[in-house]
Design a protein around this motif. Structure first.
Motif, PDB file in Angstrom:
ATOM      1  N   GLY A  76       0.766  -1.238   0.000  1.00 19.95           N
ATOM      2  CA  GLY A  76       0.000   0.000   0.000  1.00 19.95           C
ATOM      3  C   GLY A  76       0.794   1.283   0.000  1.00 19.95           C
ATOM      4  O   GLY A  76       0.224   2.350   0.198  1.00 19.95           O
ATOM      5  N   VAL A  77       2.120   1.218  -0.231  1.00 20.74           N
ATOM      6  CA  VAL A  77       2.929   2.445  -0.143  1.00 20.74           C
ATOM      7  C   VAL A  77       3.735   2.750  -1.409  1.00 20.74           C
ATOM      8  O   VAL A  77       4.638   3.574  -1.393  1.00 20.74           O
ATOM      9  CB  VAL A  77       3.895   2.406   1.066  1.00 20.74           C
ATOM     10  CG1 VAL A  77       3.137   2.342   2.369  1.00 20.74           C
ATOM     11  CG2 VAL A  77       4.876   1.257   0.942  1.00 20.74           C
ATOM     12  N   PHE A  93      -0.976   1.288  -3.893  1.00 18.70           N
ATOM     13  CA  PHE A  93      -1.231   2.381  -2.973  1.00 18.70           C
ATOM     14  C   PHE A  93      -2.610   2.188  -2.377  1.00 18.70           C
ATOM     15  O   PHE A  93      -3.598   2.053  -3.097  1.00 18.70           O
ATOM     16  CB  PHE A  93      -1.159   3.727  -3.698  1.00 18.70           C
ATOM     17  CG  PHE A  93      -1.410   4.899  -2.789  1.00 18.70           C
ATOM     18  CD1 PHE A  93      -0.470   5.251  -1.840  1.00 18.70           C
ATOM     19  CD2 PHE A  93      -2.585   5.614  -2.881  1.00 18.70           C
ATOM     20  CE1 PHE A  93      -0.695   6.320  -0.997  1.00 18.70           C
ATOM     21  CE2 PHE A  93      -2.815   6.684  -2.033  1.00 18.70           C
ATOM     22  CZ  PHE A  93      -1.872   7.032  -1.088  1.00 18.70           C
ATOM     23  N   ALA A  94      -2.683   2.147  -1.064  1.00 19.66           N
ATOM     24  CA  ALA A  94      -3.941   1.906  -0.373  1.00 19.66           C
ATOM     25  C   ALA A  94      -4.206   3.033   0.622  1.00 19.66           C
ATOM     26  O   ALA A  94      -3.801   2.951   1.781  1.00 19.66           O
ATOM     27  CB  ALA A  94      -3.890   0.557   0.337  1.00 19.66           C
ATOM     28  N   ALA A 138      -2.296  15.108   5.921  1.00 12.36           N
ATOM     29  CA  ALA A 138      -3.100  15.790   6.930  1.00 12.36           C
ATOM     30  C   ALA A 138      -2.234  16.339   8.063  1.00 12.36           C
ATOM     31  O   ALA A 138      -1.134  15.849   8.326  1.00 12.36           O
ATOM     32  CB  ALA A 138      -4.151  14.828   7.489  1.00 12.36           C
ATOM     33  N   ALA A 139      -2.765  17.353   8.745  1.00 17.16           N
ATOM     34  CA  ALA A 139      -2.047  18.011   9.838  1.00 17.16           C
ATOM     35  C   ALA A 139      -1.725  17.037  10.959  1.00 17.16           C
ATOM     36  O   ALA A 139      -2.504  16.141  11.282  1.00 17.16           O
ATOM     37  CB  ALA A 139      -2.885  19.160  10.389  1.00 17.16           C
ATOM     38  N   ALA A 140      -0.552  17.222  11.538  1.00 13.98           N
ATOM     39  CA  ALA A 140      -0.091  16.487  12.721  1.00 13.98           C
ATOM     40  C   ALA A 140      -0.074  14.977  12.527  1.00 13.98           C
ATOM     41  O   ALA A 140      -0.144  14.226  13.484  1.00 13.98           O
ATOM     42  CB  ALA A 140      -0.927  16.862  13.948  1.00 13.98           C
ATOM     43  N   TYR A 141       0.043  14.509  11.302  1.00  7.97           N
ATOM     44  CA  TYR A 141       0.093  13.068  11.083  1.00  7.97           C
ATOM     45  C   TYR A 141       1.541  12.631  10.904  1.00  7.97           C
ATOM     46  O   TYR A 141       2.335  13.307  10.273  1.00  7.97           O
ATOM     47  CB  TYR A 141      -0.737  12.658   9.863  1.00  7.97           C
ATOM     48  CG  TYR A 141      -0.980  11.175   9.856  1.00  7.97           C
ATOM     49  CD1 TYR A 141      -2.025  10.621  10.587  1.00  7.97           C
ATOM     50  CD2 TYR A 141      -0.142  10.313   9.174  1.00  7.97           C
ATOM     51  CE1 TYR A 141      -2.236   9.250  10.616  1.00  7.97           C
ATOM     52  CE2 TYR A 141      -0.345   8.946   9.198  1.00  7.97           C
ATOM     53  CZ  TYR A 141      -1.387   8.427   9.924  1.00  7.97           C
ATOM     54  OH  TYR A 141      -1.586   7.066   9.961  1.00  7.97           O
ATOM     55  N   ASP A 142       1.890  11.482  11.457  1.00  8.61           N
ATOM     56  CA  ASP A 142       3.249  10.948  11.382  1.00  8.61           C
ATOM     57  C   ASP A 142       3.156   9.540  10.783  1.00  8.61           C
ATOM     58  O   ASP A 142       2.628   8.639  11.414  1.00  8.61           O
ATOM     59  CB  ASP A 142       3.860  10.898  12.778  1.00  8.61           C
ATOM     60  CG  ASP A 142       5.348  10.617  12.751  1.00  8.61           C
ATOM     61  OD1 ASP A 142       5.907  10.409  11.648  1.00  8.61           O
ATOM     62  OD2 ASP A 142       5.960  10.603  13.830  1.00  8.61           O
ATOM     63  N   PHE A 143       3.633   9.370   9.551  1.00  3.61           N
ATOM     64  CA  PHE A 143       3.529   8.083   8.876  1.00  3.61           C
ATOM     65  C   PHE A 143       4.559   7.105   9.395  1.00  3.61           C
ATOM     66  O   PHE A 143       5.711   7.444   9.606  1.00  3.61           O
ATOM     67  CB  PHE A 143       3.707   8.253   7.367  1.00  3.61           C
ATOM     68  CG  PHE A 143       2.546   8.934   6.718  1.00  3.61           C
ATOM     69  CD1 PHE A 143       1.368   8.247   6.480  1.00  3.61           C
ATOM     70  CD2 PHE A 143       2.614  10.262   6.379  1.00  3.61           C
ATOM     71  CE1 PHE A 143       0.299   8.872   5.905  1.00  3.61           C
ATOM     72  CE2 PHE A 143       1.548  10.902   5.799  1.00  3.61           C
ATOM     73  CZ  PHE A 143       0.373  10.210   5.568  1.00  3.61           C
ATOM     74  N   ALA A 144       4.139   5.884   9.557  1.00  6.81           N
ATOM     75  CA  ALA A 144       5.033   4.841  10.043  1.00  6.81           C
ATOM     76  C   ALA A 144       5.936   4.307   8.939  1.00  6.81           C
ATOM     77  O   ALA A 144       7.022   3.813   9.214  1.00  6.81           O
ATOM     78  CB  ALA A 144       4.208   3.702  10.639  1.00  6.81           C
ATOM     79  N   TYR A 145       5.486   4.385   7.684  1.00  9.85           N
ATOM     80  CA  TYR A 145       6.240   3.838   6.565  1.00  9.85           C
ATOM     81  C   TYR A 145       6.525   4.927   5.545  1.00  9.85           C
ATOM     82  O   TYR A 145       5.744   5.851   5.383  1.00  9.85           O
ATOM     83  CB  TYR A 145       5.450   2.723   5.869  1.00  9.85           C
ATOM     84  CG  TYR A 145       5.036   1.623   6.800  1.00  9.85           C
ATOM     85  CD1 TYR A 145       5.967   0.709   7.268  1.00  9.85           C
ATOM     86  CD2 TYR A 145       3.719   1.505   7.205  1.00  9.85           C
ATOM     87  CE1 TYR A 145       5.589  -0.303   8.129  1.00  9.85           C
ATOM     88  CE2 TYR A 145       3.333   0.488   8.062  1.00  9.85           C
ATOM     89  CZ  TYR A 145       4.270  -0.406   8.524  1.00  9.85           C
ATOM     90  OH  TYR A 145       3.906  -1.401   9.369  1.00  9.85           O
ATOM     91  N   ALA A 146       7.626   4.764   4.841  1.00 13.68           N
ATOM     92  CA  ALA A 146       7.946   5.693   3.758  1.00 13.68           C
ATOM     93  C   ALA A 146       7.004   5.428   2.587  1.00 13.68           C
ATOM     94  O   ALA A 146       6.660   4.285   2.302  1.00 13.68           O
ATOM     95  CB  ALA A 146       9.398   5.512   3.315  1.00 13.68           C
ATOM     96  N   ILE A 147       6.607   6.484   1.917  1.00 15.68           N
ATOM     97  CA  ILE A 147       5.851   6.383   0.677  1.00 15.68           C
ATOM     98  C   ILE A 147       6.889   6.373  -0.441  1.00 15.68           C
ATOM     99  O   ILE A 147       7.753   7.252  -0.504  1.00 15.68           O
ATOM    100  CB  ILE A 147       4.885   7.568   0.489  1.00 15.68           C
ATOM    101  CG1 ILE A 147       3.949   7.711   1.689  1.00 15.68           C
ATOM    102  CG2 ILE A 147       4.126   7.448  -0.820  1.00 15.68           C
ATOM    103  CD1 ILE A 147       3.051   6.541   1.930  1.00 15.68           C
ATOM    104  N   HIS A 148       6.828   5.396  -1.319  1.00 15.01           N
ATOM    105  CA  HIS A 148       7.790   5.278  -2.414  1.00 15.01           C
ATOM    106  C   HIS A 148       7.150   5.701  -3.724  1.00 15.01           C
ATOM    107  O   HIS A 148       6.037   5.271  -4.039  1.00 15.01           O
ATOM    108  CB  HIS A 148       8.292   3.833  -2.546  1.00 15.01           C
ATOM    109  CG  HIS A 148       9.201   3.431  -1.435  1.00 15.01           C
ATOM    110  ND1 HIS A 148      10.559   3.288  -1.609  1.00 15.01           N
ATOM    111  CD2 HIS A 148       8.955   3.153  -0.136  1.00 15.01           C
ATOM    112  CE1 HIS A 148      11.109   2.933  -0.463  1.00 15.01           C
ATOM    113  NE2 HIS A 148      10.156   2.842   0.447  1.00 15.01           N
TER     114      HIS A 148
END
Length: 181
Positions: A76-77, A93-94, A138-148
């Motif tokens: 999904g990334v 991408f999900a 979105a504001a104040a969001y912290d992604f756990a995985y890198a988007i490739h």
């Protein structure tokens, strides 16, 4: 100085026309301009390129599979751009798995560009044959995985590609974006 302006593709939108007009009036940078004096772009500017947006992505699946394995990607990334255009059929991408990130494509981008500072952006926009891929975080969001973002190009020589990716990150958000060309 050679400036590539394909006769087969005329700018379609208002922004594309303004970019083409700026490019025609100012041209691309050269070594006599202070900010570009150390950049050897003369060989690139002497080449003539063709635009062929309808090229089939032959062999892309194998390249994508190798990339996924090499980076041990989570599902999904992965966003795949082929010859400058976003290809959802090749992407994994999900957005439902990654809350806080949305994806859209559009002919016009809301991004304001300073062509005097970014002259190649004027060329890119004036020759656009694909939609702009926009990622909104979105504001104040912290992604756990890198988007490739994997950018694939056809093997044919002298093919020009004018892809556009816009990333909008709201205040306090964090993300890692890996773009591979």
């Amino acid at each position: 100085m050679h400036i590539y302006l394909p006769s087969a593709h005329a700018p379609s939108g208002d922004r594309e026309c303004r970019a083409a007009q700026w490019l025609e009036e100012n041209g691309l940078p050269h070594r006599k301009l202070e900010h570009w004096r150390m950049t050897p772009i003369h060989r690139l500017l002497q080449q003539e390129f063709t635009v062929s947006p309808d090229i089939a992505p032959t062999g892309a699946e194998a390249v994508i599979a190798e990339y996924r394995e090499r980076f041990a990607l989570q599902s999904g990334v992965l966003l795949v751009m082929f010859h400058g255009g976003y290809r959802p059929d090749l992407s994994d991408f999900a957005p439902e798995k990654i809350t806080g990130l949305s994806l859209e494509t559009a002919q016009e981008s809301a991004l304001a560009l300073d062509y005097a500072r970014l002259p190649f952006a004027a060329q890119n926009l004036s020759h656009a044959t694909t939609e702009t891929l926009t990622l909104d975080v979105a504001a104040a969001y912290d992604f756990a995985y890198a988007i490739h973002v994997l950018c694939l190009y056809p093997a044919a020589n002298a093919q020009a590609s004018f892809g556009r990716i816009q990333v909008r990150v709201a205040g306090g958000a964090r993300m890692c974006l890996v773009e591979t060309l």
